[in-house]
Design an enzyme around this catalytic site. Structure first.
Site, PDB file in Angstrom:
ATOM      1  N   HIS A 190       0.815  -1.213   0.000  1.00  0.00           N
ATOM      2  CA  HIS A 190       0.000   0.000   0.000  1.00  0.00           C
ATOM      3  C   HIS A 190       0.854   1.271   0.000  1.00  0.00           C
ATOM      4  O   HIS A 190       0.373   2.351  -0.306  1.00  0.00           O
ATOM      5  CB  HIS A 190      -0.931   0.008   1.213  1.00  0.00           C
ATOM      6  CG  HIS A 190      -2.202   0.765   0.995  1.00  0.00           C
ATOM      7  ND1 HIS A 190      -2.354   1.719   0.000  1.00  0.00           N
ATOM      8  CD2 HIS A 190      -3.397   0.715   1.630  1.00  0.00           C
ATOM      9  CE1 HIS A 190      -3.565   2.227   0.054  1.00  0.00           C
ATOM     10  NE2 HIS A 190      -4.231   1.628   1.025  1.00  0.00           N
ATOM     11  N   ASP A 236     -10.002  -7.696 -19.074  1.00  0.00           N
ATOM     12  CA  ASP A 236     -10.206  -8.933 -19.840  1.00  0.00           C
ATOM     13  C   ASP A 236      -8.844  -9.488 -20.249  1.00  0.00           C
ATOM     14  O   ASP A 236      -8.161  -8.925 -21.105  1.00  0.00           O
ATOM     15  CB  ASP A 236     -11.066  -8.639 -21.072  1.00  0.00           C
ATOM     16  CG  ASP A 236     -11.303  -9.869 -21.937  1.00  0.00           C
ATOM     17  OD1 ASP A 236     -10.766 -10.944 -21.613  1.00  0.00           O
ATOM     18  OD2 ASP A 236     -12.014  -9.742 -22.950  1.00  0.00           O
TER      19      ASP A 236
END
Length: 390
Positions: free
Chosen positions: A105, A330
């Site tokens: 993070h 995708d």
């Protein structure tokens, strides 16, 4: 899944890291990254005795965590050996595939995670990186000057809730039509524009304060901590696909007795709209241009001074993963059926888009009695379309 597909994903990941090279580095210490090109961790896994449909239809946090290459709640003992990026690809017996990723993070927020997955998906689908642009790595040192930060003050945590009361994580789904009704109501009462996440934040914050007051009659002040993406708030804006943990904490304060949904909506919108380029540069600018940012610990201390006791201050943390292109990733076998986040902290709400892009999922982790009272709140319950314990 054939080994050739695993090899294909490894190769496309390697090509991706040439464009997002900091993600191939190692964490040197809590706030320093070494771009040493050691690469990302890649784990191949196969799920035994479970189909992907059961994971999506009946999510369980322990199951979701098994789809990740690491435990997002643990910090390694040897920090200097910690990979910035770890990926796990899991094959199910039904033929379905799950892609899980853990990112440090310190350099990766939700926007960075979406950029990484979208870039990897494009290269995997196309078989090359000819369509990949630039703007991933941006020197922001002129805006966000390096400084010493106390690691213990960077992650808000409700210690009392961790010690007392069993934590529960639930997934609440809100349909787009119900969100629109709530937005219209709050926009009318406030006389301004309320985004769908601001509206849902106000709804949940008000219900959570009411639940907390039933448990703690001494509650006087409540804080809302909201993570705000700075990329489009700077002048000029930062590239939307730039990597980094480019966030600022918006802080809203409210007397617990005033916690109506309408009043919470006003405070939420005001706190987020204060996060603009001049404020950001004043807070983070180099050369002592502005005061250091107010940590949550400092905010809690100031708040407790007003009411005379720290026990009289509560806090809720929210962050939104909505409107990032997670569902556009995708990799060559179609768009994702479902996107989830298995890292939800205590007294935290994480918002994600539903698969159709119209609704919103709110993942909340609260102590058990607070969660029970939250679900009994009439304003909250009438707008929830689906509830699942995860």
């Amino acid at each position: 899944m054939s080994s050739s597909l695993f090899d294909h994903l490894k190769k496309s990941l390697s090509m991706t890291l040439t464009h997002l090279y900091p993600l191939a580095g190692r964490v040197k210490d809590v706030f320093t990254l070494s771009c040493n090109d050691d690469g990302a961790m890649f784990v191949e896994a196969r799920a035994v005795g479970v189909d992907l449909s059961s994971v999506v239809g009946h999510p369980r946090m322990e199951t979701l965590c098994r789809l990740l290459p690491c435990n997002p709640g643990e910090w390694p003992s040897e920090v200097n050996e910690y990979a910035v990026l770890a990926v796990q690809v899991t094959e199910f017996r039904c033929g379905g595939i799950a892609v899980g990723a853990c990112l440090w993070h310190g350099i990766a927020d939700a926007s960075t995670a979406a950029t990484f997955l979208q870039t990897w998906a494009t290269i995997s689908r196309d078989g090359d990186d000819s369509k990949i642009g630039g703007g991933f790595v941006v020197d922001c040192s002129g805006i966000f000057a390096p400084r010493s930060v106390d690691a213990n003050q960077t992650v808000p945590w409700d210690g009392e809730a961790a010690r007392e009361g069993q934590p529960v994580t639930k997934r609440f789904v809100f349909e787009g039509s119900k969100i629109a009704t709530l937005r219209k109501k709050l926009a009318t009462s406030s006389g301004g524009i309320i985004t769908r996440i601001e509206a849902l934040t106000a709804l949940i914050w008000a219900a959570f304060i009411a639940a907390s007051r039933e448990r703690n009659r001494d509650l006087k002040l409540h804080l809302l901590v909201t993570a705000v993406n700075l990329r489009n708030r700077m002048v000029p804006p930062l590239p939307p696909n730039s990597i980094g943990s480019t966030l600022h904490i918006a802080l809203a304060k409210l007397a617990a007795a005033e916690a109506s949904v309408d009043e919470c909506g006003l405070r939420v919108a005001e706190s987020i709209r204060r996060v603009k380029d001049p404020l950001v540069r004043a807070v983070y600018g180099g050369g002592g241009a502005g005061a250091p940012p107010e940590s949550l610990a400092e905010a809690m201390e100031k708040g407790s001074e007003k009411v005379g006791a720290e026990e009289g201050v509560g806090c809720l943390i929210t962050t939104s993963w909505c409107r990032f292109p997670f569902y556009e990733a995708d990799m060559g076998w179609g768009k994702p059926a479902w996107v989830a986040n298995a890292a939800v902290g205590m007294n935290t709400v994480v918002f994600l888009d539903t698969a159709d892009g119209e609704g919103v999922e709110a993942w909340a982790k609260l102590r058990e009695e607070d969660m029970f009272r939250l679900e009994q709140n009439q304003d909250f319950a009438t707008l929830v379309s689906l509830t699942q314990t995860v």
